[in-house]
Design a protein around this motif. Structure first.
Motif, PDB file in Angstrom:
ATOM      1  N   LEU A  68      -2.772  -1.629  -2.513  1.00 56.77           N
ATOM      2  CA  LEU A  68      -2.189  -0.903  -3.639  1.00 56.77           C
ATOM      3  C   LEU A  68      -1.619   0.436  -3.172  1.00 56.77           C
ATOM      4  CD1 LEU A  68      -1.545  -0.495  -6.630  1.00 56.77           C
ATOM      5  CD2 LEU A  68      -3.887   0.372  -6.916  1.00 56.77           C
ATOM      6  N   LEU A  69      -2.377   1.173  -2.378  1.00 51.50           N
ATOM      7  CA  LEU A  69      -1.898   2.461  -1.859  1.00 51.50           C
ATOM      8  C   LEU A  69      -0.638   2.270  -1.016  1.00 51.50           C
ATOM      9  CD1 LEU A  69      -5.285   4.163  -0.904  1.00 51.50           C
ATOM     10  CD2 LEU A  69      -3.798   4.721  -2.846  1.00 51.50           C
ATOM     11  N   ALA A  70      -0.634   1.243  -0.171  1.00 52.53           N
ATOM     12  CA  ALA A  70       0.538   0.969   0.663  1.00 52.53           C
ATOM     13  C   ALA A  70       1.748   0.629  -0.205  1.00 52.53           C
ATOM     14  CB  ALA A  70       0.246  -0.171   1.638  1.00 52.53           C
ATOM     15  N   GLU A  71       1.548  -0.174  -1.244  1.00 53.24           N
ATOM     16  CA  GLU A  71       2.657  -0.538  -2.132  1.00 53.24           C
ATOM     17  C   GLU A  71       3.189   0.682  -2.883  1.00 53.24           C
ATOM     18  OE1 GLU A  71       3.251  -3.021  -6.194  1.00 53.24           O
ATOM     19  OE2 GLU A  71       2.299  -4.108  -4.538  1.00 53.24           O
ATOM     20  N   LEU A  72       2.285   1.501  -3.418  1.00 52.29           N
ATOM     21  CA  LEU A  72       2.712   2.694  -4.150  1.00 52.29           C
ATOM     22  C   LEU A  72       3.485   3.644  -3.253  1.00 52.29           C
ATOM     23  CD1 LEU A  72      -0.454   3.393  -6.320  1.00 52.29           C
ATOM     24  CD2 LEU A  72       1.725   2.418  -7.074  1.00 52.29           C
ATOM     25  N   ASN A  73       3.001   3.847  -2.047  1.00 56.63           N
ATOM     26  CA  ASN A  73       3.705   4.746  -1.123  1.00 56.63           C
ATOM     27  C   ASN A  73       5.044   4.158  -0.665  1.00 56.63           C
ATOM     28  OD1 ASN A  73       2.077   7.168  -0.881  1.00 56.63           O
ATOM     29  ND2 ASN A  73       0.513   5.823  -0.032  1.00 56.63           N
ATOM     30  N   SER A  74       5.135   2.839  -0.564  1.00 55.38           N
ATOM     31  CA  SER A  74       6.394   2.231  -0.107  1.00 55.38           C
ATOM     32  C   SER A  74       7.497   2.370  -1.146  1.00 55.38           C
ATOM     33  CB  SER A  74       6.182   0.761   0.253  1.00 55.38           C
ATOM     34  OG  SER A  74       6.019  -0.027  -0.913  1.00 55.38           O
ATOM     35  N   ILE A  75       7.171   2.383  -2.430  1.00 58.35           N
ATOM     36  CA  ILE A  75       8.226   2.504  -3.442  1.00 58.35           C
ATOM     37  C   ILE A  75       8.685   3.948  -3.626  1.00 58.35           C
ATOM     38  CG2 ILE A  75       7.616   0.388  -4.655  1.00 58.35           C
ATOM     39  CD1 ILE A  75       6.241   2.025  -6.762  1.00 58.35           C
ATOM     40  N   SER A  76       8.099   4.861  -2.870  1.00 54.49           N
ATOM     41  CA  SER A  76       8.515   6.269  -2.917  1.00 54.49           C
ATOM     42  C   SER A  76       9.651   6.583  -1.944  1.00 54.49           C
ATOM     43  CB  SER A  76       7.316   7.170  -2.599  1.00 54.49           C
ATOM     44  OG  SER A  76       6.308   6.992  -3.556  1.00 54.49           O
TER      45      SER A  76
END
Length: 141
Positions: free
Chosen positions: A8-16
Motif C-alpha cells: 500500500l505504501l509503495a502504491e501510494l508513493n508511486s502515484i505521487s
C-alpha cells in the motif's frame, strides 16, 4: 484482496510521481487502520527567504496526507474525493531535517470528512495543527 502495508505504501508513493508531492519530496511512511503518516524534508525547496519552513509548504504537506487518507478510506469505485477547506496554525519554526504529518479522522461521514493533521519535527515537537475538510461525491455512471 487487501494490499499489505508495504505494498500500500509503495502504491501510494508511486502515484505521487510528477505531482507537487514529488516536487516537495513528500513520502508516505506509515499507515494503519485509521491514520496515514508522511514526511517532508525541510530544505531550500520549502524555506521562506529567512531560512525557516514556509507555512504554505506545511499546508501542502498536510493537505496531501489528509487527501490521501480520505482516498484510502473511501470506496473509490463509487466515489471521488476533493478537499474543500484547509486551515493551519503554525506553532514552531523549523530550519532543517524532516517534518512529519499524521492524518487521522475526526469525522468520517458518507459525504463529508474532517481530518486532523499534526505536523511534528524529528524530536516530536508540534510544529503545526491543521484541519482538512473533504467531500466524497458519487461517480457518474
Amino acid at each position: 484482496m487487501q494490499l499489505s502495508k508495504k505494498d500500500l505504501l509503495a502504491e501510494l508513493n508511486s502515484i505521487s510521481k510528477n505531482t507537487l508531492m514529488e516536487t516537495l519530496e513528500i513520502e508516505i511512511t506509515d499507515c494503519g487502520d485509521d491514520f496515514l503518516i508522511a514526511r517532508m524534508p525541510v530544505n531550500y525547496r520549502v524555506h521562506q527567504p529567512d531560512g525557516v519552513l514556509h507555512g504554505g509548504a506545511t499546508a501542502a504537506l498536510a493537505e496531501s496526507i489528509g487527501s490521501f487518507a480520505a482516498h484510502v478510506f473511501t470506496d473509490l469505485d463509487k466515489y471521488f474525493v476533493r478537499g474543500i477547506e484547509i486551515s493551519a496554525n503554525h506553532l514552531k519554526s523549523v530550519t532543517g531535517g524532516y517534518v512529519y504529518a499524521k492524518a487521522t479522522f475526526l469525522h468520517k461521514g458518507r459525504t463529508t470528512q474532517l481530518l486532523d493533521i499534526r505536523v511534528t519535527d524529528e524530536s516530536n515537537n508540534l510544529i503545526s495543527v491543521c484541519k482538512l475538510s473533504t467531500i466524497s461525491l458519487p461517480k457518474r455512471k
